[in-house]
Write a protein that holds these residues in place. Structure first.
Motif, mmCIF file in Angstrom:
data_model
loop_
_atom_site.group_PDB
_atom_site.id
_atom_site.type_symbol
_atom_site.label_atom_id
_atom_site.label_comp_id
_atom_site.label_asym_id
_atom_site.label_seq_id
_atom_site.Cartn_x
_atom_site.Cartn_y
_atom_site.Cartn_z
ATOM 1 N N GLU A 221 0.828 -1.211 0.000
ATOM 2 C CA GLU A 221 0.000 0.000 0.000
ATOM 3 C C GLU A 221 0.862 1.262 0.000
ATOM 4 O O GLU A 221 0.395 2.338 -0.361
ATOM 5 C CB GLU A 221 -0.923 0.015 1.230
ATOM 6 C CG GLU A 221 -2.074 -0.963 1.096
ATOM 7 C CD GLU A 221 -2.902 -1.085 2.362
ATOM 8 O OE1 GLU A 221 -3.993 -1.635 2.294
ATOM 9 O OE2 GLU A 221 -2.429 -0.634 3.426
ATOM 10 N N GLU A 222 2.095 1.120 0.442
ATOM 11 C CA GLU A 222 2.985 2.271 0.565
ATOM 12 C C GLU A 222 4.089 2.300 -0.488
ATOM 13 O O GLU A 222 4.439 3.353 -0.988
ATOM 14 C CB GLU A 222 3.655 2.252 1.951
ATOM 15 C CG GLU A 222 2.797 2.790 3.063
ATOM 16 C CD GLU A 222 2.482 4.265 2.880
ATOM 17 O OE1 GLU A 222 3.377 5.037 2.523
ATOM 18 O OE2 GLU A 222 1.305 4.636 3.084
ATOM 19 N N VAL A 261 4.670 5.247 -8.091
ATOM 20 C CA VAL A 261 3.291 4.724 -8.138
ATOM 21 C C VAL A 261 3.290 3.366 -7.436
ATOM 22 O O VAL A 261 4.227 2.585 -7.597
ATOM 23 C CB VAL A 261 2.823 4.568 -9.610
ATOM 24 C CG1 VAL A 261 1.400 4.021 -9.680
ATOM 25 C CG2 VAL A 261 2.946 5.883 -10.356
ATOM 26 N N ILE A 262 2.247 3.083 -6.676
ATOM 27 C CA ILE A 262 2.184 1.769 -6.034
ATOM 28 C C ILE A 262 1.908 0.686 -7.082
ATOM 29 O O ILE A 262 1.416 0.979 -8.169
ATOM 30 C CB ILE A 262 1.112 1.691 -4.913
ATOM 31 C CG1 ILE A 262 -0.305 1.849 -5.475
ATOM 32 C CG2 ILE A 262 1.404 2.684 -3.795
ATOM 33 C CD1 ILE A 262 -1.389 1.397 -4.496
ATOM 34 N N HIS A 264 -0.427 -1.338 -8.032
ATOM 35 C CA HIS A 264 -1.867 -1.563 -7.808
ATOM 36 C C HIS A 264 -2.332 -2.895 -8.379
ATOM 37 O O HIS A 264 -3.305 -3.474 -7.887
ATOM 38 C CB HIS A 264 -2.687 -0.406 -8.388
ATOM 39 C CG HIS A 264 -2.271 0.019 -9.766
ATOM 40 N ND1 HIS A 264 -2.734 -0.598 -10.891
ATOM 41 C CD2 HIS A 264 -1.390 0.968 -10.180
ATOM 42 C CE1 HIS A 264 -2.174 -0.012 -11.946
ATOM 43 N NE2 HIS A 264 -1.351 0.937 -11.545
ATOM 44 N N LEU A 267 -1.122 -5.418 -5.716
ATOM 45 C CA LEU A 267 -1.870 -5.182 -4.472
ATOM 46 C C LEU A 267 -3.314 -5.669 -4.581
ATOM 47 O O LEU A 267 -3.825 -6.326 -3.659
ATOM 48 C CB LEU A 267 -1.835 -3.688 -4.129
ATOM 49 C CG LEU A 267 -2.644 -3.253 -2.907
ATOM 50 C CD1 LEU A 267 -2.172 -3.959 -1.641
ATOM 51 C CD2 LEU A 267 -2.563 -1.729 -2.720
ATOM 52 N N LEU B 132 -1.318 4.123 -13.605
ATOM 53 C CA LEU B 132 -1.636 4.598 -12.250
ATOM 54 C C LEU B 132 -2.799 3.853 -11.609
ATOM 55 O O LEU B 132 -2.995 3.926 -10.400
ATOM 56 C CB LEU B 132 -1.984 6.100 -12.254
ATOM 57 C CG LEU B 132 -1.013 7.069 -12.920
ATOM 58 C CD1 LEU B 132 -1.395 8.502 -12.579
ATOM 59 C CD2 LEU B 132 0.422 6.789 -12.515
ATOM 60 N N CYS B 271 -6.502 2.363 -4.095
ATOM 61 C CA CYS B 271 -5.312 2.438 -3.237
ATOM 62 C C CYS B 271 -4.248 3.338 -3.865
ATOM 63 O O CYS B 271 -3.539 4.056 -3.171
ATOM 64 C CB CYS B 271 -4.728 1.047 -2.991
ATOM 65 S SG CYS B 271 -5.735 0.004 -1.911
ATOM 66 N N SER B 272 -4.148 3.286 -5.185
ATOM 67 C CA SER B 272 -3.166 4.130 -5.863
ATOM 68 C C SER B 272 -3.550 5.602 -5.718
ATOM 69 O O SER B 272 -2.704 6.456 -5.409
ATOM 70 C CB SER B 272 -3.078 3.725 -7.340
ATOM 71 O OG SER B 272 -2.154 4.521 -8.022
ATOM 72 N N ARG B 275 -2.757 6.777 -2.312
ATOM 73 C CA ARG B 275 -1.311 7.017 -2.159
ATOM 74 C C ARG B 275 -0.916 8.369 -2.758
ATOM 75 O O ARG B 275 -0.102 9.088 -2.183
ATOM 76 C CB ARG B 275 -0.558 5.868 -2.819
ATOM 77 C CG ARG B 275 0.944 5.900 -2.660
ATOM 78 C CD ARG B 275 1.360 5.711 -1.220
ATOM 79 N NE ARG B 275 2.802 5.563 -1.110
ATOM 80 C CZ ARG B 275 3.674 6.552 -1.217
ATOM 81 N NH1 ARG B 275 3.251 7.774 -1.435
ATOM 82 N NH2 ARG B 275 4.972 6.323 -1.113
ATOM 83 N N PHE B 276 -1.497 8.725 -3.896
ATOM 84 C CA PHE B 276 -1.210 10.026 -4.520
ATOM 85 C C PHE B 276 -1.678 11.162 -3.610
ATOM 86 O O PHE B 276 -0.985 12.160 -3.443
ATOM 87 C CB PHE B 276 -1.926 10.143 -5.888
ATOM 88 C CG PHE B 276 -1.089 9.686 -7.051
ATOM 89 C CD1 PHE B 276 -0.883 8.340 -7.286
ATOM 90 C CD2 PHE B 276 -0.501 10.608 -7.904
ATOM 91 C CE1 PHE B 276 -0.116 7.906 -8.358
ATOM 92 C CE2 PHE B 276 0.281 10.195 -8.980
ATOM 93 C CZ PHE B 276 0.469 8.846 -9.207
ATOM 94 N N GLU B 279 0.433 11.831 -0.596
ATOM 95 C CA GLU B 279 1.647 12.580 -0.926
ATOM 96 C C GLU B 279 1.409 14.078 -0.911
ATOM 97 O O GLU B 279 2.277 14.854 -0.494
ATOM 98 C CB GLU B 279 2.088 12.209 -2.341
ATOM 99 C CG GLU B 279 3.307 11.367 -2.399
ATOM 100 C CD GLU B 279 3.672 11.075 -3.836
ATOM 101 O OE1 GLU B 279 3.881 12.023 -4.620
ATOM 102 O OE2 GLU B 279 3.739 9.881 -4.168
ATOM 103 N N SER B 285 -0.255 10.343 5.036
ATOM 104 C CA SER B 285 -1.602 10.215 5.584
ATOM 105 C C SER B 285 -1.604 10.185 7.100
ATOM 106 O O SER B 285 -2.556 10.576 7.739
ATOM 107 C CB SER B 285 -2.244 8.937 5.050
ATOM 108 O OG SER B 285 -1.422 7.827 5.347
ATOM 109 N N HIS B 290 6.758 9.553 4.545
ATOM 110 C CA HIS B 290 6.784 8.191 4.030
ATOM 111 C C HIS B 290 8.156 7.583 4.307
ATOM 112 O O HIS B 290 9.163 8.193 3.999
ATOM 113 C CB HIS B 290 6.528 8.181 2.535
ATOM 114 C CG HIS B 290 5.112 8.499 2.220
ATOM 115 N ND1 HIS B 290 4.092 7.698 2.632
ATOM 116 C CD2 HIS B 290 4.550 9.541 1.570
ATOM 117 C CE1 HIS B 290 2.953 8.227 2.236
ATOM 118 N NE2 HIS B 290 3.204 9.347 1.604
#
Lengths: 309, 309
Positions: A221-222, A261-262, A264, A267, B132, B271-272, B275-276, B279, B285, B290
Motif C-alpha cells: 500500500e505504501e 506509483v504503487i 496496484h 496489491l 496509475l 489504493c493508488s 497514495r497520490f 503525498e 496520511s 513516508h
C-alpha cells in the motif's frame, strides 16, 4: 552434489535433459540464468533489492536469501552455466506442502511488446488471473492418508491448475490448510464445515499465513519502488501443525521500477487472495462472520440480482 | 424548470441539441436513460443497491441518492424520454471544484465483446489508467484569482485530461486542494512546497477526503457483491476551507455481480489514488513522512536502478 529439487511445483523442471533449477544438500537453490534477458533481470533485482535502504528489514524476510551467482554444470547436460544461488525455501520442512500463486490480474507490463502482451493476456483470461486477480500455478499438498496411492503428495499438473475455477481455488486453499486434505475436499463437496481448527493454525494466529500476507499488503500500500509482474506468492508449510507456515515471494524476471506509483495490480490480487484465505479461516480474519455473509443468511441466503446486467 | 448543469465535468453534455443530463432548482439531477442497454443497467444497479441488506449504511452515503425514473423533455429536443432522477451532487456547494476520477487500471469487464475490450484497452493504455490504476476524466477547479481570465474556474478539456501524465495528476491533486490554485501549480513546477495547511483541511482530518477514501477502501477489501467497471470517484468541494469536501461514486452502467470475489481492479486503483493524495498531504496520511521517502533522502536521494530491466 547438485540434484533436481524434490518439491518444485512450478516452472521449468530439471529432468530428461531439460534445463531447470538444482539444489544442494546445504539448503541452497540454483536457478539457471535464462538467456533471454530474464535471468539478468532477475539477477539485477536480487542485487538491488537487498541493498536498497528503502526496503524495510521486516519485508526482506519474505524474499529468498540471495548468495550471488555461480557457474555449475547445467541440468540439461549442456555444460557449465551461470546460476543464481539462493535459499532453498523448502529446505528443513518435513514433507512440505507448497502452493505457487501468481499474483495480479495482469501478468504483462506496460511497454511490453505486443506479441508478449497478447500471449500473457490470453493466459490471464483463460485462467483465474483476470477474474480473481491471481492464479494457482503449481501445487503439492502432503496427504498422509493417501501415502500408498499418491506417494503422500497430492499434486496437480500445470494443465490442471490452469483450468482451475474460483471453486477449485477455494477447495485448494482449504485442502492446503487441512490436517486431512482428502477429507477436506470431500467435506467441501458435501457442503460440510471444513477443518476449522487446523486451518486456524495454518492461516490464522500472529505468525500464520494470513498475518504474513497482511504485512506484505501494508508494504504494497505504501511502496512505490518496485512493480512485480508475473511474480508469485509461495505458501509453504511442513507436515503437522507445529511447523510454522511461511509466505515467500519468488520469480522476479519482470520487476520494474515503480516511479512513485504503487503496484496496484499486485496489491489488488494480493487483497483478493487475502479475502479468499479469510473465508477458509471459518468466521473471517477477525474471528467474526463476514457481515455480508451473515446478512445474506438472515435474508434467507437471497442475493441481489442486477437484472439487466 | 430543467436546465443543463453548470458544473458537469465529464460525460455527454446537454448543449447544442445534444442529449445530456439536466438539473432542477430543488437539487435533483436527471440523467437520460441511454438506449444501448447502459441506462437499464444503471437503473438496475440503483434499484438493487439501496435495498441490498449487505451494503452497510455508512457506505450508502458515498452513492448519489436515487429517486426513481421520470419521463421529462430530453435536452436534445427529441421529446419526452425516461430519465434517472438522483441527487445533484454539487447542489448547495458554493463555486464547486470537481474532479471526476475513473477508477481501475482496466475499464472493461470479463466476457465483454472483443471490440469493446479493444476500444477500452486502447484508452486505458493511452491514459494513466494502465500505469496509475485511475485516470482523471473531468475537472474544474475554482480559482478566484483568475476570476477575470477564466470566469473563476480552471477547466480542462476532455482531450487535455486524457493526455495527463503522472506529474499532471499530482499537480491536479495539489491544485484541487489549494487555496490558491494558480500558485499551487507554479510552486509545484518550481519544486516549492505546496499549500500544506490548506491541503490538510481538504484532504486530511477525520472528515476529509482521505478519511472518506479510506472508509471506501475498507469496504472494497471485504465486499464481494459488486464489481465496478468504468465507475468514477468524484472529489467535490465548495469554495473556502469551511465547506466539507465530499467523496462520491458515480457511473454504474458497468456494474457486475462480484460472485464472492472482491473488486481487485477497483480496489487497486483506489489504493493508488489514496497514495497520490497522501503525498499531497505533506508528510503522508498519518502525519509522518513516508518511510521510503525519508530513507531515500538520507541516502542522498539516490534511487536504485534495476540495471538490465
Amino acid at each position: 552434489m547438485l540434484k533436481a529439487p524434490d518439491h518444485q511445483v512450478a516452472g521449468h523442471q530439471a529432468r530428461e535433459g531439460q534445463l531447470g533449477p538444482l539444489v544442494d544438500d546445504s539448503g541452497r537453490f540454483y536457478k539457471p540464468l535464462q538467456n533471454n534477458g530474464r535471468g539478468s533481470k532477475e539477477l539485477a533485482f536480487y542485487r538491488s533489492f537487498f541493498s536498497d535502504p528503502r526496503v524495510p528489514h521486516h519485508i526482506r524476510r519474505f524474499f529468498p536469501r540471495f548468495f550471488g551467482t555461480l557457474v555449475v554444470e547445467a541440468s540439461d547436460g549442456s555444460g557449465p552455466q551461470s546460476h543464481l544461488v539462493m535459499e532453498d525455501l523448502v529446505s528443513g520442512l518435513d514433507r512440505p506442502s507448497v502452493a505457487d500463486i501468481k499474483i495480479g490480474s495482469r501478468t504483462w507490463y506496460p511497454h511490453a511488446k505486443e506479441d508478449y502482451i497478447a500471449k500473457c493476456s490470453k493466459k490471464d483470461r483463460e485462467t483465474t488471473s483476470l477474474t480473481l486477480g491471481f492464479r494457482v500455478s503449481g501445487l503439492q499438498i502432503y496427504d498422509e492418508d493417501n501415502e500408498a496411492a499418491t506417494g503422500g503428495f497430492w499434486k496437480q499438473s500445470k494443465k490442471q491448475v490452469q483450468g482451475f475455477t474460483a471453486e477449485d481455488v477455494r477447495g485448494t486453499l482449504r485442502r492446503f490448510a487441512s490436517s486431512n486434505p482428502s477429507a477436506a475436499t470431500a467435506a467441501t463437496a458435501d457442503g460440510e464445515e471444513p477443518d476449522c481448527a487446523f486451518a486456524a493454525v495454518v492461516y490464522g494466529g500472529s505468525g500464520g499465513i494470513l498475518a504474513q500476507l497482511l504485512e506484505l499488503k501494508a508494504w504494497f500500500e505504501e511502496q512505490t519502488i518496485f512493480h512485480f509482474y508475473s511474480a508469485s506468492v509461495l505458501l509453504l508449510r511442513g507436515n503437522g501443525a507445529t511447523e510454522a507456515a511461511r509466505v515467500k515471494l519468488v520469480d522476479f524476471a519482470h520487476v520494474f521500477e515503480g516511479d512513485g506509483v504503487i503496484d496496484h495490480n499486485f496489491l489488488g490480487g494480493l487483497c483478493s487472495l487475502i479475502r479468499f484465505i479469510s473465508e477458509v479461516l471459518c468466521g473471517g480474519s477477525d474471528g467474526r462472520p463476514h457481515p455480508e455473509k451473515s446478512s445474506a443468511a438472515e435474508n434467507g441466503g437471497q442475493g441481489v440480482t442486477l437484472s439487466g446486467v
